[in-house]
Design an enzyme around this catalytic site. Sequence first.
Site, PDB file in Angstrom:
ATOM      1  N   THR A   1       1.681  -4.405   4.121  1.00 50.95           N
ATOM      2  CA  THR A   1       1.554  -4.730   5.544  1.00 50.95           C
ATOM      3  C   THR A   1       1.025  -6.144   5.808  1.00 50.95           C
ATOM      4  O   THR A   1       1.156  -6.649   6.907  1.00 50.95           O
ATOM      5  CB  THR A   1       0.643  -3.709   6.262  1.00 50.95           C
ATOM      6  OG1 THR A   1      -0.666  -3.762   5.694  1.00 50.95           O
ATOM      7  CG2 THR A   1       1.204  -2.305   6.180  1.00 50.95           C
ATOM      8  N   ASP A   2       0.431  -6.779   4.776  1.00 55.06           N
ATOM      9  CA  ASP A   2      -0.204  -8.084   5.031  1.00 55.06           C
ATOM     10  C   ASP A   2       0.784  -9.139   5.543  1.00 55.06           C
ATOM     11  O   ASP A   2       0.464  -9.903   6.450  1.00 55.06           O
ATOM     12  CB  ASP A   2      -0.859  -8.622   3.747  1.00 55.06           C
ATOM     13  CG  ASP A   2      -2.086  -7.820   3.334  1.00 55.06           C
ATOM     14  OD1 ASP A   2      -2.431  -6.854   4.032  1.00 55.06           O
ATOM     15  OD2 ASP A   2      -2.692  -8.165   2.302  1.00 55.06           O
TER      16      ASP A   2
ATOM     17  N   THR B   1       0.823  -1.215   0.000  1.00 53.42           N
ATOM     18  CA  THR B   1       0.000   0.000   0.000  1.00 53.42           C
ATOM     19  C   THR B   1       0.850   1.255   0.000  1.00 53.42           C
ATOM     20  O   THR B   1       0.452   2.291  -0.526  1.00 53.42           O
ATOM     21  CB  THR B   1      -0.931   0.002   1.229  1.00 53.42           C
ATOM     22  OG1 THR B   1      -1.841  -1.076   1.074  1.00 53.42           O
ATOM     23  CG2 THR B   1      -1.728   1.275   1.340  1.00 53.42           C
TER      24      THR B   1
ATOM     25  N   TYR C   1      -8.410   0.412  -4.302  1.00 58.33           N
ATOM     26  CA  TYR C   1      -7.054   0.804  -4.658  1.00 58.33           C
ATOM     27  C   TYR C   1      -6.246  -0.416  -5.034  1.00 58.33           C
ATOM     28  O   TYR C   1      -6.628  -1.549  -4.758  1.00 58.33           O
ATOM     29  CB  TYR C   1      -6.374   1.574  -3.517  1.00 58.33           C
ATOM     30  CG  TYR C   1      -5.878   0.708  -2.391  1.00 58.33           C
ATOM     31  CD1 TYR C   1      -6.715   0.340  -1.365  1.00 58.33           C
ATOM     32  CD2 TYR C   1      -4.565   0.265  -2.369  1.00 58.33           C
ATOM     33  CE1 TYR C   1      -6.266  -0.458  -0.329  1.00 58.33           C
ATOM     34  CE2 TYR C   1      -4.098  -0.530  -1.338  1.00 58.33           C
ATOM     35  CZ  TYR C   1      -4.955  -0.890  -0.323  1.00 58.33           C
ATOM     36  OH  TYR C   1      -4.514  -1.670   0.687  1.00 58.33           O
TER      37      TYR C   1
ATOM     38  N   LYS D   1       0.467  -7.753  12.684  1.00 58.49           N
ATOM     39  CA  LYS D   1      -0.607  -6.866  12.242  1.00 58.49           C
ATOM     40  C   LYS D   1      -1.836  -7.169  13.090  1.00 58.49           C
ATOM     41  O   LYS D   1      -2.308  -8.312  13.115  1.00 58.49           O
ATOM     42  CB  LYS D   1      -0.881  -7.078  10.750  1.00 58.49           C
ATOM     43  CG  LYS D   1      -1.866  -6.074  10.189  1.00 58.49           C
ATOM     44  CD  LYS D   1      -1.913  -6.078   8.666  1.00 58.49           C
ATOM     45  CE  LYS D   1      -2.913  -5.030   8.195  1.00 58.49           C
ATOM     46  NZ  LYS D   1      -2.964  -4.887   6.730  1.00 58.49           N
TER      47      LYS D   1
ATOM     48  N   GLU E   1      -1.032 -28.803  28.037  1.00 68.92           N
ATOM     49  CA  GLU E   1      -2.137 -29.774  27.931  1.00 68.92           C
ATOM     50  C   GLU E   1      -1.835 -30.870  26.914  1.00 68.92           C
ATOM     51  O   GLU E   1      -2.538 -31.869  26.856  1.00 68.92           O
ATOM     52  CB  GLU E   1      -3.439 -29.055  27.548  1.00 68.92           C
ATOM     53  CG  GLU E   1      -4.067 -28.289  28.682  1.00 68.92           C
ATOM     54  CD  GLU E   1      -5.450 -27.778  28.300  1.00 68.92           C
ATOM     55  OE1 GLU E   1      -6.376 -28.591  28.111  1.00 68.92           O
ATOM     56  OE2 GLU E   1      -5.596 -26.540  28.181  1.00 68.92           O
TER      57      GLU E   1
END
Length: 361
Positions: free
Chosen positions: A125-126, A47, A59, A198, A318
């Site tokens: 950013t993903d 982006t 976009y 993120k 566990e």
Amino acid sequence: MAFFDKLKRMMGFSSAQATREEGTGKLEPGEKIRGRPRIHVLATGGTIAGRLVSTGPRYRAGVLGIEALLDAVPALRGLADLSHEQVANIGSQDMDESIWLNLARRVNELLASPDVDGVVITHGTDTLEETACFLDLAVDSVKPVVLVGATRPAGALGADGPGNLLDAVTVTANPASSGRGVLVVMHGSLFEARDITKVSSSALPAFAAPNSGPLGQLVDGRIHYGQRTVLSPKRPCFDVSRLDKLPPVGIVYGHAGASALPIKAMLDAGYRGIVSAGVGSGNLHRDVLAALADASGRGVVVVRASRVPSGLTLRNVEVDDNRFGFVAAGMLNPQKARVLLQLALTRTRKPEEIQKVFDSY
Ligand code: GLU
């Protein structure tokens, strides 16, 4: 003499002595940059290089070239001598290991040169956190490496790319940023690669380090490091210079009524490792547990992580990891556990050895 070589001398390190553990950048928080650091910017898209479009999706990521990004922030040139190169121009949902391997090689090559004092990488950013983690494990230098992105494209009201980029160069140019491993700068905060994730797909700030918090803050162009970085001397660092691919490792997501089907598909496809994004403290539905125990028995390395955003996944809480030969991911989220498992599998397939690698990161 290069900027960070000068710094190492000031700090009493010879070049040969300097390691990523030693260079902890002892200048005062917020201290001004001395000299003209030389910073190389590697662009990959996202982006921060995105543009609003009038039809279809709102976009498109990875449209603008690196020159346009740098030209949009004239103040950058006041901070450092910048050089740049376009490595890719993609939405980071398409990031893959071939770009990672190229990036790691290029960053190591650049930082080995006395003419480069630090590297900034622009990124979507993903998957930014995964690339940051990969480079943190594959770059061997005390010089700063800083990843940066944006959550609003150029032209959007409140576009965050220019400010984030300015902050990233500010951090990279500051000697106090050396020896801290790979860093991420977003929305006025500064994070270590290991813990950042993120946390919002729509709101700002979009990133956090749930277990450790940010390393520091940027206010009016000044860095305020709130935490010291103490990198373990046993911290893993992988030489990827001769690799052209990484071992295949998948992630299986835990949920109520989870099925063993994805695990069977991964085994059929010859995956060498599986990360479980389990529930709670990395717990597994009984069918999933049985399938993963079977996978582990066949030599596939199984790492237990958790889909919960914070907290640790520790051994034998566990789930009887000793009995099933599983590895516990500790602080790493599933996507970063996958990165580390891929790298660890280039060295060994023994779960007990891989557990040691996880414990030392
Ligand atoms: N999906 C795109 C990417 O990760 C845009 C998201 C962003 O950068 O914030 O590159």
